[in-house]
Write an enzyme that holds these catalytic residues in place. Structure first.
Site, mmCIF file in Angstrom:
data_model
loop_
_atom_site.group_PDB
_atom_site.id
_atom_site.type_symbol
_atom_site.label_atom_id
_atom_site.label_comp_id
_atom_site.label_asym_id
_atom_site.label_seq_id
_atom_site.Cartn_x
_atom_site.Cartn_y
_atom_site.Cartn_z
ATOM 1 N N LYS A 40 0.847 -1.203 0.000
ATOM 2 C CA LYS A 40 0.000 0.000 0.000
ATOM 3 C C LYS A 40 0.880 1.251 0.000
ATOM 4 O O LYS A 40 2.085 1.173 0.293
ATOM 5 C CB LYS A 40 -0.918 -0.019 1.228
ATOM 6 C CG LYS A 40 -0.187 -0.027 2.573
ATOM 7 C CD LYS A 40 -1.139 -0.377 3.708
ATOM 8 C CE LYS A 40 -0.434 -0.389 5.049
ATOM 9 N NZ LYS A 40 -1.286 -0.919 6.134
ATOM 10 N N ARG A 138 -10.902 0.444 14.633
ATOM 11 C CA ARG A 138 -10.784 1.088 13.315
ATOM 12 C C ARG A 138 -11.901 0.609 12.388
ATOM 13 O O ARG A 138 -12.880 1.320 12.223
ATOM 14 C CB ARG A 138 -9.389 0.793 12.757
ATOM 15 C CG ARG A 138 -9.036 1.608 11.548
ATOM 16 C CD ARG A 138 -7.557 1.557 11.207
ATOM 17 N NE ARG A 138 -7.094 0.245 10.771
ATOM 18 C CZ ARG A 138 -5.839 -0.021 10.383
ATOM 19 N NH1 ARG A 138 -4.928 0.961 10.381
ATOM 20 N NH2 ARG A 138 -5.476 -1.221 10.008
ATOM 21 N N HIS A 168 -6.487 -7.101 13.109
ATOM 22 C CA HIS A 168 -5.247 -6.316 13.134
ATOM 23 C C HIS A 168 -4.981 -5.905 14.578
ATOM 24 O O HIS A 168 -5.894 -5.452 15.263
ATOM 25 C CB HIS A 168 -5.446 -5.083 12.242
ATOM 26 C CG HIS A 168 -4.188 -4.350 11.923
ATOM 27 N ND1 HIS A 168 -3.102 -4.948 11.328
ATOM 28 C CD2 HIS A 168 -3.839 -3.046 12.099
ATOM 29 C CE1 HIS A 168 -2.140 -4.039 11.152
ATOM 30 N NE2 HIS A 168 -2.550 -2.890 11.609
ATOM 31 N N ARG A 221 0.737 -10.804 6.726
ATOM 32 C CA ARG A 221 0.639 -9.577 5.927
ATOM 33 C C ARG A 221 1.913 -8.783 6.202
ATOM 34 O O ARG A 221 1.988 -7.997 7.139
ATOM 35 C CB ARG A 221 -0.617 -8.782 6.318
ATOM 36 C CG ARG A 221 -1.917 -9.596 6.189
ATOM 37 C CD ARG A 221 -3.155 -8.746 6.456
ATOM 38 N NE ARG A 221 -3.167 -8.115 7.760
ATOM 39 C CZ ARG A 221 -3.763 -8.587 8.843
ATOM 40 N NH1 ARG A 221 -4.423 -9.728 8.798
ATOM 41 N NH2 ARG A 221 -3.713 -7.922 9.984
ATOM 42 N N TYR A 270 14.269 31.382 6.308
ATOM 43 C CA TYR A 270 13.113 32.163 6.785
ATOM 44 C C TYR A 270 13.212 32.380 8.285
ATOM 45 O O TYR A 270 13.502 31.460 9.045
ATOM 46 C CB TYR A 270 11.812 31.412 6.481
ATOM 47 C CG TYR A 270 11.479 31.375 5.013
ATOM 48 C CD1 TYR A 270 11.202 32.548 4.303
ATOM 49 C CD2 TYR A 270 11.433 30.168 4.327
ATOM 50 C CE1 TYR A 270 10.888 32.509 2.953
ATOM 51 C CE2 TYR A 270 11.111 30.117 2.977
ATOM 52 C CZ TYR A 270 10.843 31.293 2.291
ATOM 53 O OH TYR A 270 10.534 31.249 0.965
ATOM 54 N N CYS A 316 13.140 25.022 3.819
ATOM 55 C CA CYS A 316 12.180 25.691 2.926
ATOM 56 C C CYS A 316 11.393 24.634 2.151
ATOM 57 O O CYS A 316 11.612 23.439 2.311
ATOM 58 C CB CYS A 316 12.898 26.585 1.918
ATOM 59 S SG CYS A 316 14.140 27.688 2.585
ATOM 60 N N ASP A 318 11.592 23.885 -1.007
ATOM 61 C CA ASP A 318 12.371 23.176 -2.031
ATOM 62 C C ASP A 318 13.870 23.152 -1.759
ATOM 63 O O ASP A 318 14.630 22.647 -2.588
ATOM 64 C CB ASP A 318 12.153 23.840 -3.394
ATOM 65 C CG ASP A 318 10.698 24.176 -3.617
ATOM 66 O OD1 ASP A 318 9.894 23.234 -3.732
ATOM 67 O OD2 ASP A 318 10.352 25.379 -3.628
HETATM 68 C C1 LIG Z 1 -0.621 -1.776 6.957
HETATM 69 C C2 LIG Z 1 -1.202 -3.047 7.440
HETATM 70 C C3 LIG Z 1 -0.392 -4.183 7.564
HETATM 71 C C4 LIG Z 1 1.110 -4.148 7.424
HETATM 72 O O1 LIG Z 1 1.661 -3.645 8.604
HETATM 73 P P1 LIG Z 1 3.246 -3.622 8.851
HETATM 74 O O2 LIG Z 1 3.382 -3.076 10.224
HETATM 75 O O3 LIG Z 1 3.804 -2.672 7.832
HETATM 76 O O4 LIG Z 1 3.719 -4.996 8.658
HETATM 77 C C5 LIG Z 1 -1.017 -5.384 7.890
HETATM 78 N N1 LIG Z 1 -2.344 -5.441 8.099
HETATM 79 C C6 LIG Z 1 -3.147 -4.360 8.009
HETATM 80 C C7 LIG Z 1 -4.600 -4.498 8.271
HETATM 81 C C8 LIG Z 1 -2.599 -3.124 7.696
HETATM 82 O O5 LIG Z 1 -3.389 -2.047 7.625
#
Ligand SMILES: *Cc1c(COP(=O)(O)O)cnc(C)c1O
Length: 375
Positions: A40, A138, A168, A221, A270, A316, A318
């Protein structure tokens, strides 16, 4: 956004390191456990397509993304494996997801019912993973009644193929496991309510897979670990040790665009927050917060030639300025982020300076910076 090809500033991504990290994790997997690469957010700033291809070569058997568009990008480039969108996609796009064989996360009965109506019109079956909110707060099912009703709704429903069920964890990177254990218990409870049989039950992100190896998960994951970064995520705190070797894949390099001597009383940047107290050499680096190099980096030391030099004055949009120990020439290489985890300008040190985590530093590196790959 056009990448700036005619400016000496780039993100270097070592695909060899990425493959090594994945292979090392694959070695740790249990029998039949799979690794799905989380790519992602443009593969955490590293570039989704090159990283996905490297992950395939190294043994990933599926992919996770955050948005349907990220999934579509993988399909557009011919990635053939399962792709799971971890976020909630508006129901109107379910036929598109089904057509592209992209699996979606479901978090409520209401969504299921709305998607069912739309899928019925197009006569398509959508692959889904039931998201369980076991304490992250979430997305996902968290109430027994609703989850039981969803199971009933899905029983023999031709519009959905239940490919997975997952959760998660919010504290998988904590030495204190009490909240983690609470979430495991909640998830197991929801699992007991299942009346349909998902193909995969999965709970492990990188932190869970490395720090809580004992827990069962059909899929890991694997996200931050791909990029060789430790999943512990508390700023200015030492990382938990990882059994799986992690080799950072990303560095950020540039070069001095301008060098000058300034005299006592002369200000830099700045607000003139830096004022010379004697004759001093100042170098300018053509990178700024529009590249994701935040104003908070003021004071951080980047490597100029062989010397670590502090950023003086405000960063800044850039450009930013560094205090040089002596005269150097324009064109001298500058390393903002080192891929060497022991270097003082490693990405965790950058994150600590900005009071954040390296995930955020990598994701914020903007599309203006070209990504350059080596194997
Ligand atoms: C982003 C995400 C992951 C990956 O997490 P890491 O900490 O980068 O391994 C796994 N599961 C879900 C639901 C996530 O949103």
């Amino acid at each position: 956004m056009v990448p700036a090809m005619h400016r000496p500033a780039q993100i270097n991504v070592d695909l060899g390191a990425i493959k090594e990290n994945i292979k090392n994790e694959v070695k740790h997997l249990k029998d039949k456990q799979q690794l799905w690469a989380v790519v992602k957010a443009n593969a955490y700033g590293h570039g989704a397509i090159p990283v996905a291809n490297a992950a395939l070569q190294a043994g990933a058997t599926g992919f996770c993304v955050a948005t349907l568009d990220e999934g579509l990008e993988l399909r557009e480039y011919g990635i053939p494996k399962p792709v799971l969108v971890l976020g909630i996609v508006p129901v109107q796009w379910t036929p598109l997801a089904a057509q592209k064989n992209i699996s979606l996360t479901v978090g409520s009965l209401e969504w299921l019912k709305a998607a069912d109506k739309i899928l019925a019109e197009t006569n398509q079956a959508l692959k889904i993973h039931l998201g369980i909110d076991s304490g992250m707060g979430r997305i996902g099912f968290s109430e027994d009644d609703e989850f039981i009703a969803a199971n009933k709704f899905l029983q023999d429903n031709p519009h959905f193929e239940v490919e997975g069920m997952f959760t998660h964890f919010s504290k998988a990177d904590d030495a204190d496991t009490s909240y983690f254990d609470y979430q495991v218990k909640r998830f197991k409870h929801m699992q007991d309510l299942l009346t349909i049989k998902p193909k995969y039950i999965h709970v492990a992100n990188t932190a869970t897979s490395i720090f809580n190896r004992k827990i069962d998960s059909d899929i890991v994951r694997f996200g931050i670990g791909i990029y060789g970064l430790n999943p512990s995520s508390t700023p200015n705190t030492d990382d938990l040790p990882s059994e799986v070797p992690l080799k950072p894949a990303l560095s950020f390099t540039s070069a001095l665009s301008f060098v000058k001597q300034i005299h006592k009383g002369y200000g830099v940047g700045y607000g003139a927050t830096f004022v010379a107290d004697k004759d001093q050499w100042i170098g300018t680096v053509p990178v700024g917060y529009a590249d994701g190099w935040q104003r908070k980096m003021q004071g951080f030391k980047v490597k100029v030639g062989d010397e670590y030099c502090p950023i003086v004055g405000r960063v800044c949009m850039d450009q930013f300025m560094v205090l040089l120990p002596h005269k150097m020439s324009a064109g001298t290489p500058v390393e903002l982020i080192s891929a060497d985890p022991t270097a003082p300008n490693n990405i965790k040190a950058v994150a600590d300076q900005a009071d954040t985590i390296h995930y955020e530093i990598a994701c914020l590196l903007s599309d203006r910076l070209p990504r350059v790959y080596k194997d």
